[in-house]
Design a protein around this motif. Structure first.
Motif, PDB file in Angstrom:
ATOM      1  N   GLY A  81       0.838  -1.191   0.000  1.00  0.00           N
ATOM      2  CA  GLY A  81       0.000   0.000   0.000  1.00  0.00           C
ATOM      3  C   GLY A  81       0.869   1.236   0.000  1.00  0.00           C
ATOM      4  N   MET A 113      -1.568   2.248   7.356  1.00  0.00           N
ATOM      5  CA  MET A 113      -2.648   1.585   6.648  1.00  0.00           C
ATOM      6  C   MET A 113      -3.872   1.518   7.557  1.00  0.00           C
ATOM      7  SD  MET A 113      -2.374  -2.226   4.971  1.00  0.00           S
ATOM      8  CE  MET A 113      -1.014  -1.803   3.902  1.00  0.00           C
ATOM      9  N   ARG A 116      -8.907  -1.970   8.336  1.00  0.00           N
ATOM     10  CA  ARG A 116      -9.681  -2.770   7.386  1.00  0.00           C
ATOM     11  C   ARG A 116      -8.813  -3.228   6.212  1.00  0.00           C
ATOM     12  NH1 ARG A 116     -15.392  -1.073   4.549  1.00  0.00           N
ATOM     13  NH2 ARG A 116     -15.430  -2.818   3.127  1.00  0.00           N
ATOM     14  N   ASN A 117      -8.022  -2.338   5.664  1.00  0.00           N
ATOM     15  CA  ASN A 117      -7.140  -2.690   4.551  1.00  0.00           C
ATOM     16  C   ASN A 117      -6.060  -3.666   5.020  1.00  0.00           C
ATOM     17  OD1 ASN A 117      -6.451  -2.458   1.804  1.00  0.00           O
ATOM     18  ND2 ASN A 117      -4.861  -0.954   2.266  1.00  0.00           N
ATOM     19  N   ARG A 120      -7.512  -7.143   5.201  1.00  0.00           N
ATOM     20  CA  ARG A 120      -7.694  -7.690   3.854  1.00  0.00           C
ATOM     21  C   ARG A 120      -6.359  -8.153   3.274  1.00  0.00           C
ATOM     22  NH1 ARG A 120      -7.096  -5.829  -1.138  1.00  0.00           N
ATOM     23  NH2 ARG A 120      -6.622  -3.709  -0.483  1.00  0.00           N
TER      24      ARG A 120
END
Length: 191
Positions: A81, A113, A116-117, A120
């Motif tokens: 990310g 980050m 939630r990300n 995942r």
């Protein structure tokens, strides 16, 4: 990739006074290899020298990986990310601190980050949820202690990050198929 030059990764091994490496073996990876080296040396079975050389190569590779930043991006690191630390680095951090209380929110914030990300991407990188991964790593750690020490089960459970012995036994049986006492007895029979 060119061959590693002498002391390229470990200038500490140059023999100069005052050079050394200090590491903490939280996962007990090194202790297992050194136990295996000791057994090979003392038993001196056929091929023990070759086996010892192979073990030493594994130890050196492990030490190089621990002390050298990874310059080659892996598929896991591509998941990072917008954080400055690669995702594989955070998984390595989790692996080496699995016996400590870790919070998803804190880990996600370490790599800038959202939680939630992070969840995942963590599931995508490991193939399992954070809680299941933590349980697996803690039980792996407990297995190493059961194999290599004579400590009480309650001490091992606490050291592996479990405050409740009953919960530890339940998770251990779920993942290993036997309770900790049976695991220790079975492992002792294979030596």
């Amino acid at each position: 990739m060119p061959f590693i030059q002498d002391n390229e990764f470990f200038p500490e091994l140059s023999g100069k006074p005052g050079t050394y490496i200090a590491l903490v073996d939280r996962g007990l990876d090194l202790s297992l290899w050194f136990d295996q080296l000791y057994r090979e040396y003392t038993e001196k079975r056929l091929g023990y020298e070759t086996s010892m050389f192979g073990i030493l190569l594994q130890v050196m590779t492990h030490l190089i990986r621990l002390t050298t930043p990874n310059v080659h991006a892996t598929s896991t690191e591509k998941l990072q990310g917008n954080g400055s630390v690669g995702f594989s680095a955070i998984i390595a951090y989790i692996d080496s601190h699995a016996t400590e209380p870790l919070k998803l929110e804190q880990l996600a914030s370490r790599i800038n980050m959202s939680t939630r990300n992070f969840i995942r991407l963590f599931r995508k990188a490991t193939g399992m949820g954070f809680s299941d991964y933590m349980q697996l790593k803690r039980i792996e750690f407990a297995c190493r202690l059961l194999y290599s020490t004579d400590e009480k089960i309650s001490y091992i459970a606490l050291t592996a990050g479990y405050k409740d012995l009953g919960h530890f036994r339940k998770i251990f049986r779920k993942l290993m198929g036997v309770n900790p006492n049976e695991y220790r007895k079975n492992r002792a029979g294979t030596d």
